[in-house]
Write a protein that holds these residues in place. Structure first.
Motif, PDB file in Angstrom:
ATOM      1  N   VAL A  25       0.772  -1.140   0.034  1.00  0.00           N
ATOM      2  CA  VAL A  25       0.150   0.018   0.027  1.00  0.00           C
ATOM      3  C   VAL A  25       0.832   1.172  -0.184  1.00  0.00           C
ATOM      4  CG1 VAL A  25      -1.686   1.488   1.499  1.00  0.00           C
ATOM      5  CG2 VAL A  25      -1.979  -1.206   1.214  1.00  0.00           C
ATOM      6  N   ARG A  26       0.705   2.098  -1.039  1.00  0.00           N
ATOM      7  CA  ARG A  26       1.328   3.516  -0.932  1.00  0.00           C
ATOM      8  C   ARG A  26       0.218   4.335  -0.687  1.00  0.00           C
ATOM      9  NH1 ARG A  26       4.148   2.599  -7.035  1.00  0.00           N
ATOM     10  NH2 ARG A  26       5.401   0.633  -6.288  1.00  0.00           N
ATOM     11  N   LEU A  70      -4.860  10.775   2.167  1.00  0.00           N
ATOM     12  CA  LEU A  70      -5.730   9.598   2.438  1.00  0.00           C
ATOM     13  C   LEU A  70      -5.587   8.888   3.700  1.00  0.00           C
ATOM     14  CD1 LEU A  70      -5.616   8.118  -1.200  1.00  0.00           C
ATOM     15  CD2 LEU A  70      -7.627   9.118  -0.184  1.00  0.00           C
ATOM     16  N   GLN A  71      -4.317   8.975   4.306  1.00  0.00           N
ATOM     17  CA  GLN A  71      -4.115   8.325   5.369  1.00  0.00           C
ATOM     18  C   GLN A  71      -4.697   9.492   6.655  1.00  0.00           C
ATOM     19  OE1 GLN A  71       0.032   8.022   6.679  1.00  0.00           O
ATOM     20  NE2 GLN A  71       0.361   7.120   4.577  1.00  0.00           N
ATOM     21  N   GLN A  72      -4.877  10.859   6.365  1.00  0.00           N
ATOM     22  CA  GLN A  72      -5.263  11.860   7.290  1.00  0.00           C
ATOM     23  C   GLN A  72      -7.022  11.603   7.188  1.00  0.00           C
ATOM     24  OE1 GLN A  72      -3.971  15.585   5.902  1.00  0.00           O
ATOM     25  NE2 GLN A  72      -1.812  15.229   6.628  1.00  0.00           N
ATOM     26  N   LEU A  73      -7.491  11.309   6.107  1.00  0.00           N
ATOM     27  CA  LEU A  73      -8.860  11.109   5.841  1.00  0.00           C
ATOM     28  C   LEU A  73      -9.259   9.853   6.436  1.00  0.00           C
ATOM     29  CD1 LEU A  73     -11.714  11.775   4.893  1.00  0.00           C
ATOM     30  CD2 LEU A  73     -11.077  11.016   2.559  1.00  0.00           C
ATOM     31  N   ARG A  74      -8.542   8.995   6.483  1.00  0.00           N
ATOM     32  CA  ARG A  74      -8.882   7.559   6.964  1.00  0.00           C
ATOM     33  C   ARG A  74      -9.042   7.871   8.551  1.00  0.00           C
ATOM     34  NH1 ARG A  74      -8.986   2.920   5.717  1.00  0.00           N
ATOM     35  NH2 ARG A  74      -8.397   3.342   3.418  1.00  0.00           N
ATOM     36  N   GLN A  75      -7.717   8.362   9.160  1.00  0.00           N
ATOM     37  CA  GLN A  75      -7.987   8.539  10.617  1.00  0.00           C
ATOM     38  C   GLN A  75      -8.991   9.436  11.075  1.00  0.00           C
ATOM     39  OE1 GLN A  75      -4.052  10.157  10.892  1.00  0.00           O
ATOM     40  NE2 GLN A  75      -2.844   8.195  10.259  1.00  0.00           N
ATOM     41  N   GLU A  76      -9.429  10.650  10.399  1.00  0.00           N
ATOM     42  CA  GLU A  76     -10.509  11.148  10.681  1.00  0.00           C
ATOM     43  C   GLU A  76     -11.968  10.318  10.773  1.00  0.00           C
ATOM     44  OE1 GLU A  76     -10.772  15.245   9.223  1.00  0.00           O
ATOM     45  OE2 GLU A  76     -12.911  15.451   9.904  1.00  0.00           O
ATOM     46  N   GLN A 112      -6.368   1.557  -3.664  1.00  0.00           N
ATOM     47  CA  GLN A 112      -5.114   1.667  -4.589  1.00  0.00           C
ATOM     48  C   GLN A 112      -5.467   0.752  -5.927  1.00  0.00           C
ATOM     49  OE1 GLN A 112      -1.261   1.451  -2.757  1.00  0.00           O
ATOM     50  NE2 GLN A 112      -0.566  -0.196  -4.063  1.00  0.00           N
ATOM     51  N   PHE A 113      -6.206  -0.343  -5.677  1.00  0.00           N
ATOM     52  CA  PHE A 113      -6.704  -1.353  -6.748  1.00  0.00           C
ATOM     53  C   PHE A 113      -7.448  -0.347  -7.783  1.00  0.00           C
ATOM     54  CE2 PHE A 113      -9.650  -4.596  -8.301  1.00  0.00           C
ATOM     55  CZ  PHE A 113      -8.660  -5.118  -9.266  1.00  0.00           C
ATOM     56  N   MET A 114      -8.406   0.270  -7.118  1.00  0.00           N
ATOM     57  CA  MET A 114      -9.215   1.126  -7.977  1.00  0.00           C
ATOM     58  C   MET A 114      -8.778   2.549  -8.794  1.00  0.00           C
ATOM     59  SD  MET A 114     -12.582   1.033  -5.314  1.00  0.00           S
ATOM     60  CE  MET A 114     -13.163   2.810  -5.990  1.00  0.00           C
ATOM     61  N   ALA A 115      -7.500   3.077  -8.118  1.00  0.00           N
ATOM     62  CA  ALA A 115      -6.650   3.678  -8.633  1.00  0.00           C
ATOM     63  C   ALA A 115      -6.196   3.248 -10.016  1.00  0.00           C
ATOM     64  CB  ALA A 115      -5.970   4.625  -7.885  1.00  0.00           C
ATOM     65  N   LEU A 116      -5.644   2.138  -9.993  1.00  0.00           N
ATOM     66  CA  LEU A 116      -4.796   1.415 -10.836  1.00  0.00           C
ATOM     67  C   LEU A 116      -5.907   1.130 -12.066  1.00  0.00           C
ATOM     68  CD1 LEU A 116      -2.155  -1.493 -10.707  1.00  0.00           C
ATOM     69  CD2 LEU A 116      -4.432  -1.688 -12.018  1.00  0.00           C
TER      70      LEU A 116
END
Ligand code: CA
Length: 219
Positions: free
Chosen positions: A21-22, A27-33, A50-54
């Motif tokens: 996971v990159r 996105l990390q901040q949004l996940r934490q919030e 990440q899969f959807m971005a790909l």
């Protein structure tokens, strides 16, 4: 070695996250919030994002649809994968949750790419069809109330171009789809899964990532 999809225990799942996971910091901040909200489990997993971005990059997508925004993780991950001229039409009902989404879209500098429609998604999809936007979308992500899944799918199928992709979330529904279960949401997902199995309008794959993600490529 296993021919069957592995059942990931925590150790193996954490390994997968650590090695693949990159997740960008925003996105990390949004996940934490979002973790503080009561429905935090509605947010997609980082490896799925990440899969959807790909997939979005693989499609060369510039115009996408999202049915069910919540706090905006999936729309943000897609927006970041889209080119500068990319656009997302995002459907949701919740002013409260999409306020968080809009804040993060702004922070990430992608707010201009996202056209948020706060209305029942079926109305928005019908409006897009009435506006002559059939077959103009490259990608659609369906992740909203399950009882309307089939209707979201049918409209999305009209809205994506041939060669466009529809991704449908939660199709394994924590395993409940394979058990006797009279819950309305479970029945709706089971019904759509069954229908898609023999739907000749699409090329199909059910990917057992996170809670199950069906990919339906419009023929
Ligand atoms: Ca979901």
């Amino acid at each position: 070695m296993s021919r069957k999809t592995l059942n990931l225990d925590n150790q193996l799942y954490n390994y997968l996250l650590s090695i693949s996971v990159r997740e960008p910091e925003i996105l990390q901040q949004l996940r934490q919030e979002t973790a503080h909200y009561p429905y935090a489990m509605m947010q997609i997993a980082p490896e799925q994002g990440q899969f959807m971005a790909l997939l979005v990059q693989l499609l060369g997508a510039t115009k996408t649809l999202e049915v069910g925004v919540f706090t905006g993780y999936s729309s943000l991950v897609v927006a970041l994968a889209l080119p500068a001229n990319g656009k997302i039409v995002a459907c949701d009902l919740s002013e409260e949750y999409t306020r968080v989404a809009r804040h993060y879209w702004q922070l990430a500098g992608v707010a201009d790419k996202i056209d948020l429609r706060l209305a029942p998604a079926l109305d928005t999809l019908d409006q897009l069809l009435a506006d002559g936007q059939a077959e103009t979308f490259d990608f659609a992500f369906i992740d909203a109330d399950k009882v309307n899944y089939e209707q979201y799918y049918e409209r999305s199928l009209q809205l994506v171009r041939p060669g466009g992709l529809i991704a449908i979330d939660n199709v394994l529904w924590s395993g409940r789809v394979a058990k006797p279960d009279q819950d309305k949401s479970t029945l709706a997902i089971c019904s759509l899964n069954k229908k898609l199995h023999h739907d000749e309008r699409v090329t199909l794959s059910l990917v057992p990532i996170a809670d199950g993600l069906t990919l339906a490529l419009k023929r």
